[in-house]
Motif scaffolding. Structure first.
Motif, PDB file in Angstrom:
ATOM      1  N   GLY A  52       0.807  -1.209   0.000  1.00  0.00           N
ATOM      2  CA  GLY A  52       0.000   0.000   0.000  1.00  0.00           C
ATOM      3  C   GLY A  52       0.842   1.262   0.000  1.00  0.00           C
ATOM      4  N   VAL A  53       0.363   2.286   0.673  1.00  0.00           N
ATOM      5  CA  VAL A  53       1.019   3.594   0.675  1.00  0.00           C
ATOM      6  C   VAL A  53       2.421   3.524   1.270  1.00  0.00           C
ATOM      7  N   ALA A  54       2.688   2.519   2.087  1.00  0.00           N
ATOM      8  CA  ALA A  54       4.035   2.354   2.648  1.00  0.00           C
ATOM      9  C   ALA A  54       5.079   2.220   1.549  1.00  0.00           C
ATOM     10  N   ALA A  55       4.645   1.834   0.345  1.00  0.00           N
ATOM     11  CA  ALA A  55       5.566   1.656  -0.777  1.00  0.00           C
ATOM     12  C   ALA A  55       5.682   2.900  -1.647  1.00  0.00           C
ATOM     13  N   SER A  56       5.134   4.023  -1.189  1.00  0.00           N
ATOM     14  CA  SER A  56       5.190   5.252  -1.984  1.00  0.00           C
ATOM     15  C   SER A  56       6.397   6.085  -1.592  1.00  0.00           C
ATOM     16  N   GLY A  57       6.682   7.076  -2.439  1.00  0.00           N
ATOM     17  CA  GLY A  57       7.755   8.012  -2.151  1.00  0.00           C
ATOM     18  C   GLY A  57       7.202   9.273  -1.519  1.00  0.00           C
ATOM     19  N   SER A  58       7.769  10.415  -1.888  1.00  0.00           N
ATOM     20  CA  SER A  58       7.344  11.675  -1.298  1.00  0.00           C
ATOM     21  C   SER A  58       5.912  12.035  -1.686  1.00  0.00           C
ATOM     22  N   ASN A  59       5.448  11.519  -2.827  1.00  0.00           N
ATOM     23  CA  ASN A  59       4.063  11.733  -3.237  1.00  0.00           C
ATOM     24  C   ASN A  59       3.239  10.531  -2.818  1.00  0.00           C
ATOM     25  N   ALA A  60       2.626  10.623  -1.641  1.00  0.00           N
ATOM     26  CA  ALA A  60       1.877   9.479  -1.107  1.00  0.00           C
ATOM     27  C   ALA A  60       0.685   9.115  -1.978  1.00  0.00           C
ATOM     28  N   ASN A  61       0.225  10.045  -2.822  1.00  0.00           N
ATOM     29  CA  ASN A  61      -0.937   9.775  -3.662  1.00  0.00           C
ATOM     30  C   ASN A  61      -0.610   8.940  -4.894  1.00  0.00           C
ATOM     31  N   GLU A  62       0.654   8.510  -5.034  1.00  0.00           N
ATOM     32  CA  GLU A  62       0.995   7.691  -6.193  1.00  0.00           C
ATOM     33  C   GLU A  62       0.510   6.255  -6.032  1.00  0.00           C
ATOM     34  N   VAL A  63       0.139   5.852  -4.799  1.00  0.00           N
ATOM     35  CA  VAL A  63      -0.379   4.513  -4.546  1.00  0.00           C
ATOM     36  C   VAL A  63      -1.820   4.635  -4.061  1.00  0.00           C
ATOM     37  N   PHE A  64      -2.745   4.005  -4.779  1.00  0.00           N
ATOM     38  CA  PHE A  64      -4.147   4.002  -4.404  1.00  0.00           C
ATOM     39  C   PHE A  64      -4.561   2.588  -4.035  1.00  0.00           C
ATOM     40  N   ILE A  65      -5.799   2.433  -3.572  1.00  0.00           N
ATOM     41  CA  ILE A  65      -6.300   1.098  -3.250  1.00  0.00           C
ATOM     42  C   ILE A  65      -6.211   0.203  -4.486  1.00  0.00           C
ATOM     43  N   GLU A  66      -6.531   0.764  -5.663  1.00  0.00           N
ATOM     44  CA  GLU A  66      -6.552  -0.025  -6.895  1.00  0.00           C
ATOM     45  C   GLU A  66      -5.225  -0.724  -7.164  1.00  0.00           C
ATOM     46  N   THR A  67      -4.127  -0.053  -6.856  1.00  0.00           N
ATOM     47  CA  THR A  67      -2.812  -0.644  -7.098  1.00  0.00           C
ATOM     48  C   THR A  67      -2.231  -1.277  -5.842  1.00  0.00           C
TER      49      THR A  67
END
Length: 325
Positions: A293-308
């Protein structure tokens, strides 16, 4: 020694646990609040951008008569999936530390609501902690006042008030439109020089119309520099302004907390702070420690959504139990 502990009972944490269970492991989930708390904190009457099939997890169908599901429907869906799956979920317990063990596996330090501390040992750990508990703070005087919130639920409490919305994303625009409907005097303060390209295309023309008609005050290229009980100070194109004010909605986004991962020895990328990991397996630089989930995102937390993010658990499960159908 547990098989797997998933930290976080959001949609992506639930999805990871379901995929692991399907392959014969016995995961448990430790969650510091309630199941899918992030969705619980969404605006009360919110409708998702995504269609229901893109929010489904674990093979459980998400049925709704609507083209796009509502927040309430999502809460019901994920809660029902959690109950029917039989996965052990330990709510209102906070993992405060992850310690790798010399012989393999991990020891997790867990604190209950009463303050009692105990440990849980596990072969594998999946960190799926999301980001909704950590808003991007403004760092200005007055931000701690009760009139300021980083979470928008619904417009009713702000009827007849002078409310400043800070931000220019969809959440800020939607909140401003809701506030207008209940008779609030709305000012939107946005550091961007023009409207964000991420605003929903069917909403932007309506919002622009309200601004052009003077029903919503839009301050581009501006930022709030101080908040007091009765006013906010704004610096921008029009110089320094002091606006009479009753409430502030600081809708400036959120950020993931990396403390659990770095405390366990996981490395972060210098470029954006994203945890170093294998995208095929979601394993971090610490063997047996995974992210979802969002734990795998970088500085832009919105790059990971539920869909992915819901797909991360499948990669983890396929790696731990290969070849299982």
């Amino acid at each position: 020694m547990q098989d797997v502990v998933v930290i976080g009972a959001g949609p992506c944490g639930l999805s990871a646990a379901l995929e692991l269970q399907r392959r014969g492991l016995k995961p448990i989930i430790i969650e510091k609040e309630c199941v899918v708390r992030s969705i619980y904190l969404y605006p009360t009457y919110m409708t998702f951008f995504s269609t229901p099939e893109l929010l489904e997890i674990g093979g459980y169908p998400f049925s709704t008569p609507n083209e796009k599901p509502t927040r309430l429907e999502a809460l019901t869906y994920y809660r029902t999936v959690a109950q029917r799956s039989g996965i052990e979920i330990r709510p209102y317990q906070t993992v405060t530390g992850i310690t790798p063990l010399a012989g393999g596996g991990f020891e997790l330090t867990v604190q209950t609501r009463s303050g009692a501390v105990h440990t849980v040992r596990t072969r594998y750990t999946v960190v799926a902690t999301g980001y909704f508990d950590h808003p991007n703070l403004l760092g200005i005087p007055g931000e701690e006042l009760p009139k300021v919130t980083h979470y928008y639920r619904e417009a009713h409490p702000y009827s007849g008030t002078r409310t400043v919305v800070i931000g220019g994303s969809n959440s800020a625009i939607d909140a401003a439109m809701d506030l207008l409907k209940v008779g609030a005097e709305v000012t939107v303060v946005y550091r961007g020089e023009t409207y964000s390209p991420s605003i929903k295309p069917w909403v932007l023309p309506i919002f622009e119309s309200m601004v052009n008609k003077g029903r919503i005050r839009m301050l581009f290229g501006s930022r709030v520099t101080a908040i007091s009980e009765g006013a906010v100070t704004v610096s921008g194109r029009e110089g320094s302004l002091e606006l009479p004010n009753d409430f502030v909605l600081a809708l400036t986004g959120f950020r993931p907390d990396r403390a659990l991962l770095t405390g366990a020895g996981a490395a972060l990328r210098d470029s954006d702070g994203c945890p170093e990991h294998d995208p095929e397996t979601m394993e971090t630089t610490v063997p047996g420690l995974f992210i979802a989930g969002v734990a795998a995102s970088g500085s832009n937390a919105n790059e990971v959504f539920i869909e992915t993010g819901r797909l991360h658990g499948r990669r983890i499960a396929e790696y731990l139990v290969p070849g299982h159908e």
